[in-house]
Write a protein that holds these residues in place. Structure first.
Motif, short mmCIF file in Angstrom:
data_model
loop_
_atom_site.label_atom_id
_atom_site.label_comp_id
_atom_site.label_asym_id
_atom_site.label_seq_id
_atom_site.Cartn_x
_atom_site.Cartn_y
_atom_site.Cartn_z
N ASP A 60 -40.78 -41.82 -76.42
CA ASP A 60 -40.91 -41.66 -77.41
C ASP A 60 -40.77 -42.87 -78.73
OD1 ASP A 60 -41.20 -40.20 -79.98
OD2 ASP A 60 -39.53 -38.93 -79.72
N PRO A 61 -41.75 -43.34 -79.05
CA PRO A 61 -41.60 -44.75 -79.77
C PRO A 61 -41.16 -44.31 -81.25
CG PRO A 61 -43.85 -44.07 -79.52
CD PRO A 61 -43.20 -43.20 -78.57
N THR A 62 -40.82 -42.90 -81.59
CA THR A 62 -40.27 -42.54 -82.84
C THR A 62 -38.95 -42.78 -82.62
OG1 THR A 62 -40.16 -40.23 -82.36
CG2 THR A 62 -42.26 -41.08 -83.58
N ARG A 63 -38.41 -42.88 -81.62
CA ARG A 63 -36.97 -43.02 -81.42
C ARG A 63 -36.54 -44.27 -80.75
NH1 ARG A 63 -34.70 -37.88 -81.93
NH2 ARG A 63 -36.17 -36.32 -82.02
N GLY A 64 -35.18 -44.81 -80.92
CA GLY A 64 -34.63 -45.93 -80.55
C GLY A 64 -34.60 -45.77 -78.96
N GLY A 65 -34.94 -46.78 -78.19
CA GLY A 65 -34.63 -46.65 -76.68
C GLY A 65 -33.38 -47.52 -76.47
N GLU A 66 -33.38 -47.88 -75.04
CA GLU A 66 -32.05 -48.51 -74.57
C GLU A 66 -31.96 -49.89 -75.23
OE1 GLU A 66 -30.11 -50.03 -70.50
OE2 GLU A 66 -31.90 -49.15 -70.34
N GLY A 67 -30.62 -50.20 -75.56
CA GLY A 67 -30.54 -51.28 -76.61
C GLY A 67 -30.22 -51.35 -78.02
N THR A 68 -30.95 -50.04 -78.50
CA THR A 68 -30.83 -49.82 -79.87
C THR A 68 -29.35 -49.51 -80.62
OG1 THR A 68 -33.19 -48.93 -79.94
CG2 THR A 68 -31.72 -48.19 -81.70
N ASP A 69 -29.36 -50.41 -81.58
CA ASP A 69 -27.89 -50.10 -82.28
C ASP A 69 -28.00 -50.29 -83.71
OD1 ASP A 69 -25.30 -50.41 -82.94
OD2 ASP A 69 -25.10 -52.50 -82.28
N ILE A 70 -28.13 -49.05 -84.26
CA ILE A 70 -28.20 -48.99 -85.59
C ILE A 70 -27.05 -48.46 -86.36
CG2 ILE A 70 -29.54 -47.92 -87.51
CD1 ILE A 70 -31.13 -50.00 -85.97
N GLN A 71 -26.54 -49.22 -87.64
CA GLN A 71 -25.74 -48.78 -88.39
C GLN A 71 -25.91 -48.72 -89.88
OE1 GLN A 71 -22.69 -52.09 -87.72
NE2 GLN A 71 -21.35 -50.27 -87.20
N THR A 72 -25.53 -47.78 -90.44
CA THR A 72 -25.85 -47.70 -91.92
C THR A 72 -25.11 -48.71 -92.65
OG1 THR A 72 -23.86 -46.34 -92.49
CG2 THR A 72 -25.58 -45.10 -91.79
N PRO A 73 -25.68 -48.87 -93.97
CA PRO A 73 -25.03 -50.10 -94.93
C PRO A 73 -23.54 -49.74 -94.92
CG PRO A 73 -27.12 -49.02 -96.00
CD PRO A 73 -26.66 -48.23 -94.57
N GLU A 74 -23.12 -48.62 -95.14
CA GLU A 74 -21.68 -48.50 -95.18
C GLU A 74 -21.06 -48.95 -94.18
OE1 GLU A 74 -23.87 -46.60 -98.28
OE2 GLU A 74 -24.20 -46.27 -96.16
N GLU A 75 -21.51 -48.78 -92.96
CA GLU A 75 -20.95 -48.88 -91.63
C GLU A 75 -20.77 -50.48 -91.29
OE1 GLU A 75 -21.69 -45.18 -88.91
OE2 GLU A 75 -23.32 -46.51 -89.11
N ARG A 76 -21.93 -51.27 -91.78
CA ARG A 76 -21.88 -52.71 -91.63
C ARG A 76 -20.98 -53.32 -92.72
NH1 ARG A 76 -28.42 -53.74 -91.63
NH2 ARG A 76 -29.14 -52.02 -90.13
N HIS A 77 -20.74 -52.56 -93.96
CA HIS A 77 -19.98 -53.33 -94.85
C HIS A 77 -18.42 -53.09 -94.31
CE1 HIS A 77 -18.37 -54.87 -98.45
NE2 HIS A 77 -17.79 -53.66 -98.59
N GLU A 78 -18.14 -52.15 -93.62
CA GLU A 78 -16.75 -51.76 -93.38
C GLU A 78 -15.76 -52.83 -92.98
OE1 GLU A 78 -14.06 -48.36 -90.88
OE2 GLU A 78 -16.29 -48.84 -90.33
N PRO A 79 -16.13 -53.66 -92.05
CA PRO A 79 -15.04 -55.00 -91.84
C PRO A 79 -14.80 -55.81 -93.04
CG PRO A 79 -16.69 -54.83 -89.95
CD PRO A 79 -17.03 -53.97 -91.12
N VAL A 80 -15.90 -55.91 -93.82
CA VAL A 80 -15.75 -56.68 -95.17
C VAL A 80 -15.03 -56.03 -96.01
CG1 VAL A 80 -17.21 -57.86 -96.85
CG2 VAL A 80 -18.08 -57.72 -94.72
N GLY A 81 -15.06 -54.79 -96.25
CA GLY A 81 -14.24 -53.89 -97.23
C GLY A 81 -12.93 -53.94 -96.84
N GLU A 82 -12.64 -53.70 -95.71
CA GLU A 82 -11.36 -53.59 -95.06
C GLU A 82 -10.46 -55.00 -95.18
OE1 GLU A 82 -9.20 -51.09 -93.56
OE2 GLU A 82 -10.71 -49.37 -94.05
N LEU A 83 -11.06 -56.02 -94.71
CA LEU A 83 -10.46 -57.43 -94.67
C LEU A 83 -10.49 -58.31 -95.96
CD1 LEU A 83 -11.19 -57.75 -90.85
CD2 LEU A 83 -9.22 -56.84 -91.84
N LEU A 84 -11.55 -58.00 -96.58
CA LEU A 84 -11.90 -58.79 -97.78
C LEU A 84 -11.52 -60.33 -97.43
CD1 LEU A 84 -9.96 -56.89 -100.39
CD2 LEU A 84 -12.44 -56.98 -100.01
#
Length: 297
Positions: free
Chosen positions: A97-121
């Motif tokens: 189903d090419p409308t969905r991510g297959g094996e190896g797909t790894d998607i984070q939201t902007p907020e999740e991507r920012h979490e280490p930065v926001g936590e550790l400054l």
């Protein structure tokens, strides 16, 4: 050519490299130790991803980032810490189903991507500036997500390094600046030679740097065998540089490298071309970075 050069060392990255070179650091202790050795060899900046200590695969675990950063800070080794915020962007369409991510797909939201930065400054973090093909995979960075992420970085007081894998990414980075989402003098990183982004050559580098604003600062790197040629080309064109095992595993053909060896080799190129490396203290002043401990000097 007398301009001092900032040297960033990208310590481990996210790729399938740990089986190819045993010196690719995996655990927080290994990554921190490698950052310390790279700093002592002349690195101005340590660029940090983290990996699962059990599997060696990419991890987004904030606690792994925390341990790595704390180990570097507690060592009292002077190096600017630059945390990735580009994790969780890998998209591989499912065959079923090419409308969905297959094996190896790894998607984070902007907020999740920012979490280490926001936590550790940290003093710096990366901000990828668009989607791109990387080999047979796609890195997904929708522009509305990147605006949200840029705003989060801005509110944290961390300096973004605008990572541009193709010429359109430079255009979007410039748009973020126009929209007021990047403060002060911007810093660009031209990521060259990655299939299938911008080529690692002098002409592409000259074009990309010609498209940034007058108050912009820039660095570039090439991957694989183009790492050291792009070090030289960046210095010749007046920019800053990046080396490290994230981008290249070899010191020369057939000889595996450590991060500190790559830093030392790049430092030699800088010196041969008549420039000097910038110290972390000098770079903090150059980039107007926050104090690494969150206090006023």
């Amino acid at each position: 050519m007398s301009k001092k050069v900032m040297l960033s060392c990208a310590l481990t990255g996210a790729g399938e490299t740990t089986s190819k070179n045993p010196d690719v650091p995996v655990t927080p202790k290994e990554i921190a130790d490698s950052a310390i050795k790279a700093a002592k060899a002349g690195a101005t900046i340590a660029h940090i991803h983290v990996r699962d200590p059990e599997t060696g695969q990419l991890s987004h675990d904030v606690n792994l980032f925390r341990e790595t950063v704390e180990r570097i800070r507690e060592s009292e080794t002077d190096v600017i810490i630059n945390i990735t915020s580009g994790g969780g962007g890998d998209w591989i369409p499912s065959d079923a189903d090419p409308t969905r991510g297959g094996e190896g797909t790894d998607i984070q939201t902007p907020e999740e991507r920012h979490e280490p930065v926001g936590e550790l400054l940290p003093e710096m973090c990366t901000l990828d500036c668009g989607s791109t093909n990387i080999g047979d995979m796609m890195y997904v960075g929708p522009t509305d997500w990147l605006r949200r992420q840029a705003k989060l970085i801005q509110e944290s007081g961390v300096k973004p390094e605008l990572e541009c894998f193709d010429t359109g990414h430079v255009r979007f980075a410039n748009q973020l600046i126009k929209e007021g989402l990047i403060d002060e003098d911007p810093l660009y990183q031209f990521c060259l030679g990655i299939p299938w982004g911008a080529a690692a050559d002098a002409e592409t580098l000259a074009y990309m740097k010609s498209r940034i604003p007058e108050n912009g600062r820039w660095a570039s790197f090439g991957i694989g065998r183009m790492q050291m040629p792009m070090v030289a080309e960046s210095v010749l064109q007046g920019g800053n540089i990046r080396v490290g095992l994230e981008d290249n595993l070899y010191l020369k053909k057939g000889q595996l490298a450590t991060n500190e060896q790559l830093v030392d080799k790049a430092a030699g190129i800088v010196e041969t071309l008549g420039s000097d490396l910038m110290t972390p203290a000098e770079a903090r002043e150059e980039l107007n970075l926050r104090n690494p401990h969150g206090k006023e000097d």
